[in-house]
Write a protein that holds these residues in place. Structure first.
Motif, PDB file in Angstrom:
ATOM      1  N   CYS A   1       1.241 -13.761  -2.799  1.00  6.84           N
ATOM      2  CA  CYS A   1       1.654 -12.918  -1.668  1.00  6.84           C
ATOM      3  C   CYS A   1       1.374 -11.448  -1.972  1.00  6.84           C
ATOM      4  N   ILE A   2       0.746 -10.780  -1.014  1.00 14.47           N
ATOM      5  CA  ILE A   2       0.568  -9.329  -1.068  1.00 14.47           C
ATOM      6  C   ILE A   2       1.400  -8.734   0.062  1.00 14.47           C
ATOM      7  N   MET A   3       2.295  -7.826  -0.281  1.00 14.75           N
ATOM      8  CA  MET A   3       3.191  -7.241   0.718  1.00 14.75           C
ATOM      9  C   MET A   3       2.856  -5.776   0.969  1.00 14.75           C
ATOM     10  N   VAL A   4       2.721  -5.444   2.249  1.00 17.23           N
ATOM     11  CA  VAL A   4       2.550  -4.046   2.671  1.00 17.23           C
ATOM     12  C   VAL A   4       3.843  -3.664   3.381  1.00 17.23           C
ATOM     13  N   GLU A   5       4.605  -2.779   2.744  1.00 13.38           N
ATOM     14  CA  GLU A   5       5.950  -2.431   3.236  1.00 13.38           C
ATOM     15  C   GLU A   5       6.034  -0.950   3.543  1.00 13.38           C
ATOM     16  N   ASP A   6       6.661  -0.631   4.667  1.00 12.41           N
ATOM     17  CA  ASP A   6       6.846   0.790   4.998  1.00 12.41           C
ATOM     18  C   ASP A   6       8.321   1.069   5.267  1.00 12.41           C
ATOM     19  N   THR A   7       8.668   2.341   5.232  1.00 13.65           N
ATOM     20  CA  THR A   7      10.045   2.768   5.494  1.00 13.65           C
ATOM     21  C   THR A   7      10.126   3.497   6.838  1.00 13.65           C
ATOM     22  N   GLY A   8       9.329   3.028   7.799  1.00 14.00           N
ATOM     23  CA  GLY A   8       9.277   3.658   9.112  1.00 14.00           C
ATOM     24  C   GLY A   8      10.428   3.250  10.012  1.00 14.00           C
TER      25      GLY A   8
ATOM     26  N   ARG B   1      -8.876 -18.506   8.740  1.00 14.63           N
ATOM     27  CA  ARG B   1     -10.107 -18.973   8.096  1.00 14.63           C
ATOM     28  C   ARG B   1      -9.900 -19.132   6.590  1.00 14.63           C
ATOM     29  N   HIS B   2      -9.073 -18.293   5.990  1.00 13.72           N
ATOM     30  CA  HIS B   2      -8.813 -18.356   4.553  1.00 13.72           C
ATOM     31  C   HIS B   2      -7.729 -19.378   4.190  1.00 13.72           C
ATOM     32  N   ARG B   3      -7.228 -20.083   5.201  1.00 13.95           N
ATOM     33  CA  ARG B   3      -6.140 -21.051   4.998  1.00 13.95           C
ATOM     34  C   ARG B   3      -4.899 -20.357   4.451  1.00 13.95           C
ATOM     35  N   GLY B   4      -4.706 -19.129   4.923  1.00 10.74           N
ATOM     36  CA  GLY B   4      -3.510 -18.370   4.571  1.00 10.74           C
ATOM     37  C   GLY B   4      -2.731 -18.035   5.836  1.00 10.74           C
ATOM     38  N   TRP B   5      -1.816 -17.110   5.725  1.00  7.11           N
ATOM     39  CA  TRP B   5      -1.033 -16.724   6.899  1.00  7.11           C
ATOM     40  C   TRP B   5      -0.409 -15.347   6.696  1.00  7.11           C
ATOM     41  N   LEU B   6       0.075 -14.795   7.817  1.00  6.62           N
ATOM     42  CA  LEU B   6       0.739 -13.488   7.829  1.00  6.62           C
ATOM     43  C   LEU B   6       2.178 -13.679   8.263  1.00  6.62           C
TER      44      LEU B   6
ATOM     45  N   VAL C   1       1.091 -11.022   3.292  1.00  6.86           N
ATOM     46  CA  VAL C   1      -0.136 -11.820   3.400  1.00  6.86           C
ATOM     47  C   VAL C   1      -0.110 -12.893   2.316  1.00  6.86           C
ATOM     48  N   TYR C   2      -0.262 -14.143   2.726  1.00  5.88           N
ATOM     49  CA  TYR C   2      -0.282 -15.267   1.789  1.00  5.88           C
ATOM     50  C   TYR C   2      -1.702 -15.822   1.713  1.00  5.88           C
TER      51      TYR C   2
END
Length: 346
Positions: free
Chosen positions: A269-276, A318-323, A337-338
């Motif tokens: 898992c790659i996480m993009v996190e904001d404090t907005g 397409r990458h067999r992943g998910w959001l 992102v997984y």
């Protein structure tokens, strides 16, 4: 009705009824029994199906027409669209014909047609806006601003921005079309996410500085490789990190972090996190729809086409992943992102 005919009708996956000359149901196949539990033989057909279109078509067939069709909407758990095909059934033992009715669920076809209609309408609207603006600027330059150097430069700059907006929209449309055509075929390359994330973060550092956003990176080159397409994954993280920087607001922090696969799982898992400012819970399920924007004016002002997250979704399919998207108002959002970890090649 002959046993052989019953066997054939019971083998069909579509719900099928046979209605006799008295307008009563004389046969219900297995698929129909599963869908219409309340139906029974001997029941008047109009007690089960009340659609006028269907009943009118039934009358046509029982009164001599060999075939008929009717498109109807029946209230099931949700309103469902059916194409009803009706055919006359003659039997040697009966002086009058019966009617065979089959019900084909065409809801998915109707939904696809509606999506196509909405898509065309949205594209037309998105292209019409900058074209209208360009037309207005040209008209002004040909008239009042023809000899005004300052105004001319200002209008040319705005025309350039509108042209760039159209180019981005067309580029995104082509990317989306290409992805949808190829998403059944999974990529097979082994990709280094560390290099991609480092490159994307570096390219967006200037944007982060301009927006007074702190970009915090929490990943290392020890991340496992993933199976994927390097260019497409670059597009995913470019989109997510750029969105986080643009929409989180001045003084916020955008973090990019990595979590390894859980025990027995195959996706990191790659996480993009904001404090907005966060996103309303009711809007989260629609974020990956084409042309959906939480704040239309703000999105256009930032140069958005409304297709970015739709592209992300289709790349990950397409990458067999998910959001996975989660958010809390006044606290911020996380776009996780997984992706499947690449297996070692023999």
């Amino acid at each position: 009705m002959r046993k052989s005919v019953r066997y054939i009708l019971n083998g069909l996956t579509l719900p099928v009824f046979v209605v006799d000359p008295d307008r009563k149901i004389s046969f219900i196949n297995k698929s129909a029994k599963m869908r219409y539990h309340e139906a029974y033989t001997g029941q008047f057909f109009n007690e089960l199906i009340t659609s006028k279109k269907c009943l009118d078509a039934l009358e046509l067939v029982l009164n001599g027409e060999p075939n008929a069709t009717a498109n109807v909407i029946l209230q099931e758990v949700v309103p469902t669209s059916f194409r009803v095909s009706l055919s006359r059934l003659d039997a040697d033992s009966e002086p009058l014909p019966s009617c065979v009715l089959s019900f084909e669920d065409i809801s998915h076809i109707q939904e696809a047609e509606q999506m196509r209609h909405d898509f065309v309408a949205n594209v037309s609207h998105e292209l019409r806006s900058p074209l209208t603006a360009l037309s207005g600027f040209v008209e002004t330059l040909q008239g009042a601003a023809a000899n005004d150097k300052v105004a001319r430069e200002r209008f040319l700059d705005m025309m350039s921005n509108e042209a760039d907006r159209m180019a981005r929209l067309i580029g995104d449309l082509l990317s989306l079309s290409k992805l949808q055509a190829s998403e059944r075929v999974a990529p097979t390359d082994r990709v280094d996410l560390f290099r991609i994330l480092s490159s994307v973060s570096s390219s967006l550092s200037g944007l982060a500085d301009a927006n007074k956003v702190k970009l915090k990176l929490d990943f290392s080159n020890s991340m496992p490789l993933v199976t994927g397409d390097s260019d497409e994954l670059t597009q995913v993280f470019q989109n997510l990190i750029e969105n986080a920087i643009k929409y989180s607001g001045n003084g916020s922090t955008v973090s990019v972090s990595f979590a390894p696969p859980k025990q027995g799982k195959s996706h990191l898992c790659i996480m993009v996190e904001d404090t907005g400012e966060g996103i309303e819970p009711t809007q989260i399920p629609r974020l990956t729809e084409r042309f959906y924007r939480v704040d239309k004016g703000r999105s256009r002002a930032q140069g958005g086409t409304g297709l970015g997250l739709a592209i992300v979704k289709h790349i990950l399919i397409r990458h067999r992943g998910w959001l996975k998207i989660s958010s809390q108002l006044e606290k911020g959002s996380i776009f996780a992102v997984y992706l499947p970890v690449s297996k070692e090649k023999d």
